[in-house]
Structures are given as C-alpha cells and as structure tokens.
Write a protein that holds these residues in place. Structure first.
Motif, PDB file in Angstrom:
ATOM      1  N   LEU A  87      -5.397   0.992  -4.633  1.00 13.41           N
ATOM      2  CA  LEU A  87      -4.922   0.207  -4.459  1.00 13.41           C
ATOM      3  C   LEU A  87      -5.307  -1.253  -4.292  1.00 13.41           C
ATOM      4  CD1 LEU A  87      -4.204   2.453  -0.742  1.00 13.41           C
ATOM      5  CD2 LEU A  87      -2.386   1.106  -2.545  1.00 13.41           C
ATOM      6  N   ALA A  88      -6.778  -1.686  -4.343  1.00  8.00           N
ATOM      7  CA  ALA A  88      -7.898  -2.473  -4.315  1.00  8.00           C
ATOM      8  C   ALA A  88      -7.319  -3.379  -5.658  1.00  8.00           C
ATOM      9  CB  ALA A  88      -9.434  -2.003  -3.960  1.00  8.00           C
ATOM     10  N   ASP A 106       0.617  -0.925  -0.516  1.00  3.03           N
ATOM     11  CA  ASP A 106       0.294   0.130  -0.070  1.00  3.03           C
ATOM     12  C   ASP A 106       0.602   1.297  -0.041  1.00  3.03           C
ATOM     13  OD1 ASP A 106      -1.927  -1.944   0.025  1.00  3.03           O
ATOM     14  OD2 ASP A 106      -2.898  -1.094   1.720  1.00  3.03           O
ATOM     15  N   ASN A 107       2.509   1.350  -0.833  1.00  2.00           N
ATOM     16  CA  ASN A 107       2.843   2.610  -0.629  1.00  2.00           C
ATOM     17  C   ASN A 107       2.606   2.577  -1.860  1.00  2.00           C
ATOM     18  OD1 ASN A 107       4.485   2.667   1.633  1.00  2.00           O
ATOM     19  ND2 ASN A 107       5.742   0.576   0.691  1.00  2.00           N
ATOM     20  N   LEU A 108       2.742   4.307  -2.093  1.00  2.00           N
ATOM     21  CA  LEU A 108       2.241   5.085  -3.445  1.00  2.00           C
ATOM     22  C   LEU A 108       3.604   5.675  -3.883  1.00  2.00           C
ATOM     23  CD1 LEU A 108      -0.624   7.424  -1.768  1.00  2.00           C
ATOM     24  CD2 LEU A 108      -0.967   5.587  -3.209  1.00  2.00           C
ATOM     25  N   THR A 109       4.257   5.685  -4.564  1.00  2.00           N
ATOM     26  CA  THR A 109       4.940   5.639  -5.678  1.00  2.00           C
ATOM     27  C   THR A 109       5.500   6.597  -6.890  1.00  2.00           C
ATOM     28  OG1 THR A 109       5.730   3.549  -7.483  1.00  2.00           O
ATOM     29  CG2 THR A 109       5.673   3.237  -5.338  1.00  2.00           C
ATOM     30  N   ALA A 110       4.111   7.476  -7.205  1.00  2.00           N
ATOM     31  CA  ALA A 110       4.111   8.090  -8.093  1.00  2.00           C
ATOM     32  C   ALA A 110       2.978   8.475  -8.301  1.00  2.00           C
ATOM     33  CB  ALA A 110       5.441   7.699  -9.591  1.00  2.00           C
ATOM     34  N   PHE A 111       3.280   9.796  -8.918  1.00  2.00           N
ATOM     35  CA  PHE A 111       1.857  10.340  -8.979  1.00  2.00           C
ATOM     36  C   PHE A 111       2.080  10.684 -10.577  1.00  2.00           C
ATOM     37  CE2 PHE A 111       0.374   9.508  -5.118  1.00  2.00           C
ATOM     38  CZ  PHE A 111      -1.153  10.119  -5.106  1.00  2.00           C
ATOM     39  N   GLN A 112       0.968  11.005 -11.348  1.00  2.00           N
ATOM     40  CA  GLN A 112       1.491  11.532 -13.059  1.00  2.00           C
ATOM     41  C   GLN A 112       0.006  12.509 -13.217  1.00  2.00           C
ATOM     42  OE1 GLN A 112       3.732  13.189 -14.418  1.00  2.00           O
ATOM     43  NE2 GLN A 112       3.100  14.034 -15.719  1.00  2.00           N
ATOM     44  N   LYS A 113      -0.413  13.812 -13.348  1.00  2.00           N
ATOM     45  CA  LYS A 113      -1.578  14.681 -13.367  1.00  2.00           C
ATOM     46  C   LYS A 113      -1.195  15.099 -15.107  1.00  2.00           C
ATOM     47  CE  LYS A 113      -4.742  17.699 -13.724  1.00  2.00           C
ATOM     48  NZ  LYS A 113      -4.656  18.054 -15.332  1.00  2.00           N
ATOM     49  N   GLY A 114      -1.861  14.457 -16.014  1.00  2.00           N
ATOM     50  CA  GLY A 114      -2.048  14.857 -16.498  1.00  2.00           C
ATOM     51  C   GLY A 114      -3.405  15.803 -17.173  1.00  2.00           C
TER      52      GLY A 114
END
Length: 259
Positions: free
Chosen positions: A249-250, A223-231
């Motif tokens: 996550l699910a 459940d780690n968040l390693t990257a976000f990218q908004k486009g």
C-alpha cells in the motif's frame, strides 16, 4: 555450471539478508529504479515499455469485435497474455505459453479486472450481439528478476495510453479513435520474496533465484486489495502477509506517481 553459480549467488544473498542488507544496497521495502515510455507502437491502441531495474517489458492493447458472453450480454471483456521472448533469458524458450507465463498473465488480469478500473459496459457495440474485447499483450524483452510487477506496471501504463476505436456500422474503423480509455483507479502489483526469514520487495535476479516463497499483492490508491498470488513452495505467516500488505500500500504510491 549455471546452477552452481546461482547456488553461490543465492548463498551470498542469504548471508547479506541475515546481516540486514541487500546486495544491491536497497532497503527491504524498496523498488528498483523505474522508467516508463508511452506510445512505443503506432499500430496498437495503447502501448508502453517499462524497465524495472534491468527487467524490460513492452505492453500493447488492441480491440476486436466479438459476441458477448451469454452471462454478460451487456458488457465487453478483456484478455491478458504474456510471452517470455527467448532473447530475454537463456531460460526462456519458444513455443506455447508455459506455466509461469500463464500464472503471470492471470495474476495481472485479476489485478486489473477485480479493481473494476474499467467499465466493460462501455465496450458494448450492439447490446446482446456485439461487444469490444480488449487484448493486453505483454512481451518480456529482458529478465532481471520480478517479472510479475514489471508486467503489471507495463499493462497499466498501456491502459493509460489506450485510445478507444471509432465504430461505424458495428465495426472498427482502422486507424481512427473515439477518445481515451477511462480508468477509475490504477491497480499496481507488488511482489515479495521470502528468503529464509527475510522478506524483500521487488526481488532482483539473484533474489529471485534464492527465494523460497513469493507473494504478489495488487492494490489501488483507495487501499483496496484486488488480487493475491502465492508462488513457490514456502509459506508466509499472517504477520508476514500483513507486513507485505502494508508495504504494498505504501510503496505502490510512488509507482502511480511516476506513471
């Protein structure tokens, strides 16, 4: 003519979403069918081909011996590259990587790198002098929406198939291997499209053309968040981002189980 057809298709997508359904009858948080084929290249250290719906991507890994970066003399490195082959879509052209290819490759790279699934210290050949650099090459064979997740899954599958090269005298022995690449976790990218006020996971081609904003979130099984990218130009509220995180996550669990 194509632009007119896509505008009509986008209108149909928006109308369906207002009615609480998707044109392909998927749930809003549901991926398209995924198939994975490992070992598709004899010459790569690892390779895989995946189809997410009709979006088709092939990935391969290869190693080279390089000098380490001055700030990380005790670690190797990785580089991810993406190429949209012209046969994948009428919109893709030959030539150097465009903005979309660069954005996509960097997003996939961040998701893998920041998950720390690879111990780059294991890539050291001669400390401070020689290290292994792993190249992850991605090729789009067919585009039917959501190239981000397709490329991410293909890259992960190729890593899972990767064999480390055998080394002699500080050089790679071509065609011989020393074992499998060890991964401490499996980062998976989940991409969401916002169309008017509706949010859907894994947009298909029609939804890709209709979206006003795109959000990609990379997660691991812990459940780690390693990257976000908004486009794109639209926006997501904090509540919508949290909803996307919960869905990512699910739903990524099913992707890892299939891999």
């Amino acid at each position: 003519m194509n632009n007119i057809l896509w505008e009509l298709s986008s209108d149909r997508v928006a109308v369906a979403l207002k009615q609480g359904r998707r044109l392909d009858e998927r749930k809003f948080d549901e991926y398209r069918p995924l198939t994975v084929q490992y070992g598709v290249s004899r010459n790569a250290n690892g390779s895989a081909r995946i189809k997410l719906g009709e979006t088709d991507v092939i990935a391969g890994t290869k190693f080279e011996v390089k000098e380490p970066y001055p700030d990380t003399p005790n670690a190797g490195s990785m580089a991810v590259g993406m190429e949209f082959l012209p046969m994948a879509s009428p919109a893709f052209e030959t030539g150097p990587p465009g903005e979309e290819e660069i954005e996509l490759s960097r997003t996939v790279d961040r998701g893998i790198r920041h998950s720390h699934c690879i111990d780059f210290e294991e890539f050291v050949v001669v400390e401070g002098e020689k290290v292994l650099v792993m190249f992850v090459d991605l090729y789009a064979l067919n585009f039917d929406g959501n190239m981000f997740d397709a490329a991410s899954i293909a890259a992960l599958a190729a890593l899972m198939d990767t064999r480390l090269p055998k080394m002699e005298g500080g050089e790679i022995v071509v065609g011989e291997f020393s074992g499998k690449l060890s991964l401490s976790c499996k980062p998976v990218l989940s991409t969401f499209a916002k169309i008017d006020n509706a949010i859907v996971l894994d947009p298909n081609m029609a939804e890709d053309h209709a979206l006003h904003a795109r959000l990609s979130i990379c997660t691991t099984e812990s459940d780690n968040l390693t990257a976000f990218q908004k486009g794109k130009g639209g926006s997501f509220s904090l509540k919508e981002v949290n909803q996307c995180v919960d869905w990512a996550l699910a739903q990524s669990k099913g992707i890892r189980k299939l891999l």
